[in-house]
Design a protein around this motif. Sequence first.
Motif, PDB file in Angstrom:
ATOM      1  N   ARG A  35       4.603   8.298  -4.608  1.00 38.72           N
ATOM      2  CA  ARG A  35       5.821   7.995  -5.342  1.00 38.72           C
ATOM      3  C   ARG A  35       5.649   6.674  -6.082  1.00 38.72           C
ATOM      4  O   ARG A  35       5.166   5.690  -5.519  1.00 38.72           O
ATOM      5  N   VAL A  36       6.030   6.663  -7.335  1.00 42.38           N
ATOM      6  CA  VAL A  36       5.843   5.486  -8.176  1.00 42.38           C
ATOM      7  C   VAL A  36       7.013   4.527  -7.978  1.00 42.38           C
ATOM      8  O   VAL A  36       8.156   4.853  -8.310  1.00 42.38           O
ATOM      9  N   ASN A  37       6.729   3.365  -7.428  1.00 51.28           N
ATOM     10  CA  ASN A  37       7.724   2.310  -7.266  1.00 51.28           C
ATOM     11  C   ASN A  37       6.999   0.977  -7.139  1.00 51.28           C
ATOM     12  O   ASN A  37       5.771   0.904  -7.200  1.00 51.28           O
ATOM     13  N   ASN A  38       7.751  -0.093  -6.938  1.00 50.11           N
ATOM     14  CA  ASN A  38       7.154  -1.417  -6.868  1.00 50.11           C
ATOM     15  C   ASN A  38       6.197  -1.560  -5.694  1.00 50.11           C
ATOM     16  O   ASN A  38       5.165  -2.234  -5.809  1.00 50.11           O
ATOM     17  N   ALA A  39       6.529  -0.955  -4.572  1.00 47.55           N
ATOM     18  CA  ALA A  39       5.660  -1.047  -3.398  1.00 47.55           C
ATOM     19  C   ALA A  39       4.298  -0.407  -3.679  1.00 47.55           C
ATOM     20  O   ALA A  39       3.248  -0.955  -3.305  1.00 47.55           O
ATOM     21  N   MET A  40       4.307   0.749  -4.343  1.00 45.05           N
ATOM     22  CA  MET A  40       3.051   1.403  -4.689  1.00 45.05           C
ATOM     23  C   MET A  40       2.241   0.558  -5.656  1.00 45.05           C
ATOM     24  O   MET A  40       1.010   0.423  -5.527  1.00 45.05           O
ATOM     25  N   GLY A  41       2.883  -0.058  -6.645  1.00 48.39           N
ATOM     26  CA  GLY A  41       2.177  -0.914  -7.586  1.00 48.39           C
ATOM     27  C   GLY A  41       1.537  -2.111  -6.920  1.00 48.39           C
ATOM     28  O   GLY A  41       0.401  -2.483  -7.230  1.00 48.39           O
ATOM     29  N   PHE A  42       2.266  -2.714  -5.988  1.00 48.37           N
ATOM     30  CA  PHE A  42       1.706  -3.857  -5.267  1.00 48.37           C
ATOM     31  C   PHE A  42       0.491  -3.442  -4.447  1.00 48.37           C
ATOM     32  O   PHE A  42      -0.519  -4.153  -4.408  1.00 48.37           O
ATOM     33  N   ARG A  43       0.564  -2.276  -3.808  1.00 49.46           N
ATOM     34  CA  ARG A  43      -0.576  -1.805  -3.018  1.00 49.46           C
ATOM     35  C   ARG A  43      -1.793  -1.536  -3.903  1.00 49.46           C
ATOM     36  O   ARG A  43      -2.933  -1.793  -3.503  1.00 49.46           O
ATOM     37  N   MET A  44      -1.568  -1.027  -5.116  1.00 53.75           N
ATOM     38  CA  MET A  44      -2.688  -0.748  -6.014  1.00 53.75           C
ATOM     39  C   MET A  44      -3.338  -2.041  -6.489  1.00 53.75           C
ATOM     40  O   MET A  44      -4.577  -2.115  -6.628  1.00 53.75           O
ATOM     41  N   ILE A  45      -2.562  -3.078  -6.733  1.00 55.06           N
ATOM     42  CA  ILE A  45      -3.131  -4.358  -7.135  1.00 55.06           C
ATOM     43  C   ILE A  45      -3.937  -4.970  -5.997  1.00 55.06           C
ATOM     44  O   ILE A  45      -5.034  -5.522  -6.203  1.00 55.06           O
ATOM     45  N   VAL A  46      -3.412  -4.877  -4.768  1.00 59.34           N
ATOM     46  CA  VAL A  46      -4.169  -5.358  -3.612  1.00 59.34           C
ATOM     47  C   VAL A  46      -5.478  -4.577  -3.461  1.00 59.34           C
ATOM     48  O   VAL A  46      -6.533  -5.140  -3.146  1.00 59.34           O
ATOM     49  N   THR A  47      -5.424  -3.271  -3.713  1.00 59.79           N
ATOM     50  CA  THR A  47      -6.640  -2.449  -3.653  1.00 59.79           C
ATOM     51  C   THR A  47      -7.668  -2.905  -4.675  1.00 59.79           C
ATOM     52  O   THR A  47      -8.879  -2.898  -4.399  1.00 59.79           O
ATOM     53  N   CYS A  48      -7.220  -3.314  -5.872  1.00 51.89           N
ATOM     54  CA  CYS A  48      -8.148  -3.819  -6.884  1.00 51.89           C
ATOM     55  C   CYS A  48      -8.876  -5.064  -6.393  1.00 51.89           C
ATOM     56  O   CYS A  48     -10.088  -5.221  -6.604  1.00 51.89           O
ATOM     57  N   VAL A  49      -8.143  -5.960  -5.757  1.00 55.30           N
ATOM     58  CA  VAL A  49      -8.771  -7.173  -5.208  1.00 55.30           C
ATOM     59  C   VAL A  49      -9.812  -6.795  -4.166  1.00 55.30           C
ATOM     60  O   VAL A  49     -10.918  -7.359  -4.121  1.00 55.30           O
ATOM     61  N   LEU A  50      -9.493  -5.826  -3.323  1.00 54.84           N
ATOM     62  CA  LEU A  50     -10.443  -5.390  -2.297  1.00 54.84           C
ATOM     63  C   LEU A  50     -11.686  -4.768  -2.923  1.00 54.84           C
ATOM     64  O   LEU A  50     -12.817  -4.991  -2.455  1.00 54.84           O
ATOM     65  N   TYR A  51     -11.518  -3.992  -3.991  1.00 52.76           N
ATOM     66  CA  TYR A  51     -12.673  -3.385  -4.658  1.00 52.76           C
ATOM     67  C   TYR A  51     -13.581  -4.443  -5.274  1.00 52.76           C
ATOM     68  O   TYR A  51     -14.811  -4.295  -5.295  1.00 52.76           O
ATOM     69  N   ILE A  52     -13.004  -5.515  -5.792  1.00 56.31           N
ATOM     70  CA  ILE A  52     -13.826  -6.606  -6.314  1.00 56.31           C
ATOM     71  C   ILE A  52     -14.659  -7.226  -5.195  1.00 56.31           C
ATOM     72  O   ILE A  52     -15.858  -7.505  -5.354  1.00 56.31           O
ATOM     73  N   LEU A  53     -14.043  -7.419  -4.040  1.00 55.79           N
ATOM     74  CA  LEU A  53     -14.786  -7.952  -2.896  1.00 55.79           C
ATOM     75  C   LEU A  53     -15.878  -6.981  -2.449  1.00 55.79           C
ATOM     76  O   LEU A  53     -16.985  -7.401  -2.092  1.00 55.79           O
ATOM     77  N   TYR A  54     -15.583  -5.682  -2.495  1.00 51.53           N
ATOM     78  CA  TYR A  54     -16.593  -4.686  -2.116  1.00 51.53           C
ATOM     79  C   TYR A  54     -17.794  -4.745  -3.067  1.00 51.53           C
ATOM     80  O   TYR A  54     -18.951  -4.669  -2.628  1.00 51.53           O
ATOM     81  N   LEU A  55     -17.527  -4.866  -4.370  1.00 52.78           N
ATOM     82  CA  LEU A  55     -18.620  -4.941  -5.337  1.00 52.78           C
ATOM     83  C   LEU A  55     -19.484  -6.177  -5.111  1.00 52.78           C
ATOM     84  O   LEU A  55     -20.723  -6.111  -5.186  1.00 52.78           O
ATOM     85  N   VAL A  56     -18.848  -7.300  -4.856  1.00 54.26           N
ATOM     86  CA  VAL A  56     -19.604  -8.533  -4.620  1.00 54.26           C
ATOM     87  C   VAL A  56     -20.450  -8.412  -3.355  1.00 54.26           C
ATOM     88  O   VAL A  56     -21.626  -8.800  -3.330  1.00 54.26           O
ATOM     89  N   GLN A  57     -19.866  -7.841  -2.301  1.00 57.51           N
ATOM     90  CA  GLN A  57     -20.625  -7.678  -1.065  1.00 57.51           C
ATOM     91  C   GLN A  57     -21.761  -6.669  -1.227  1.00 57.51           C
ATOM     92  O   GLN A  57     -22.869  -6.875  -0.719  1.00 57.51           O
TER      93      GLN A  57
END
Length: 382
Positions: free
Chosen positions: A354-376
């Motif tokens: 479901r598209v809402n603010n909570a989902m958007g925040f989780r997707m942005i947090v996921t982007c940060v995690l993916y950047i860390l995964y790439l660096v590692q």
Amino acid sequence: MWQARRTWRHKFARFNQWATLYGSWALGLFPFVYVASSKRLRHSKWLIAYGIAVNLGLIRVSFLYYDDTEVVDLAEIYQRNPLSEQISHIQTGLNLATLFVTLFRGWWLSEELGEVLNALLQLYETEYQSLDCSSFDNNVIYKSLSIWLELISMLFLTFGFNTPISYKLFLGLAASMANQLSILLLGMHFHLAVLYIYRSIWLINQELRMLSTQQKIKIRRIHDLQGIYSRLVALSTRLASIYSYQMILFMLCLLSINITSIFYILVYSISLKKTLTLPLVLNFSQALAINVLDFWLNIAVCELTERAAEETSIILKLFNDRPTTDSWLDRSITNFALFCIHRRPRFNYCGLFRVNNAMGFRMIVTCVLYILYLVQFDFMNL
């Protein structure tokens, strides 16, 4: 002064809507013509054929001059870090998939989309179209400005690096910008359709507030408002099903570009040991901020509509404070309130989330995690 500012905002929002319409016609993205006699949109196969020819031509031109639009500094990054080049190929494939899926579903589901748009157009024509909804105008303006900023950002990113100037660069860049504009305008179509649903719900709320202060209320009007609300819920479901794949891919493109851009900057500054100048940092920061803004606007409009529907249930509680002896009126309001509790506009993409603010925040947090995964994952090459 406030009235003049409100009028200016409304006129500017109307201008952006007309600009979206004519821009979509020019690029063959809106396969409908308006019939003034019936006040309805009519499906046009000629516009679909025109759109296919124009967009296939633009894609071909962008492919022919793709190498000329490549940034020189990116070639150095690819040579130093092979993973970044593989990520670039994946990103290009995702962008192409988004473009093809967005265009194809727009043409394939054009008849169903026309039915939804005609229903929204009918509601807009009949329900207090003279009332000024500031949230509607503001969101139209914000989304339009984000489209212009996305195109300007693309120019800055191209000419902000060491890119050789040639006529092939301008041809390839113009075709690439036209392709990007096509995706952005199709996203604008969904944005506007959701905003028209929001505006209709907002009008229902305004009338319910007015009715709650009156001594005599027509039961028929309560039934009419419930019927309009029910149609809006059904239209929001149909609209989400039409645009599910397009919006998922569009948001993935925005987020993946931010992930890869940050990874490129890390390779550029750490692996290549080049100094990050202030113009480079500003150029990169503006592109990142614009992508996040555009991504969040697609979520904010859905959240705005859902909150307006929740407000309908709250407004109906105002009728409980009114002394009344009309049992039929109480029953109608109770049925309306129960319907609002169990049926609200929900924008579920592919029935997965479901598209809402909570989902958007989780997707942005996921982007940060993916950047860390790439660096590692590629730490030894940095």
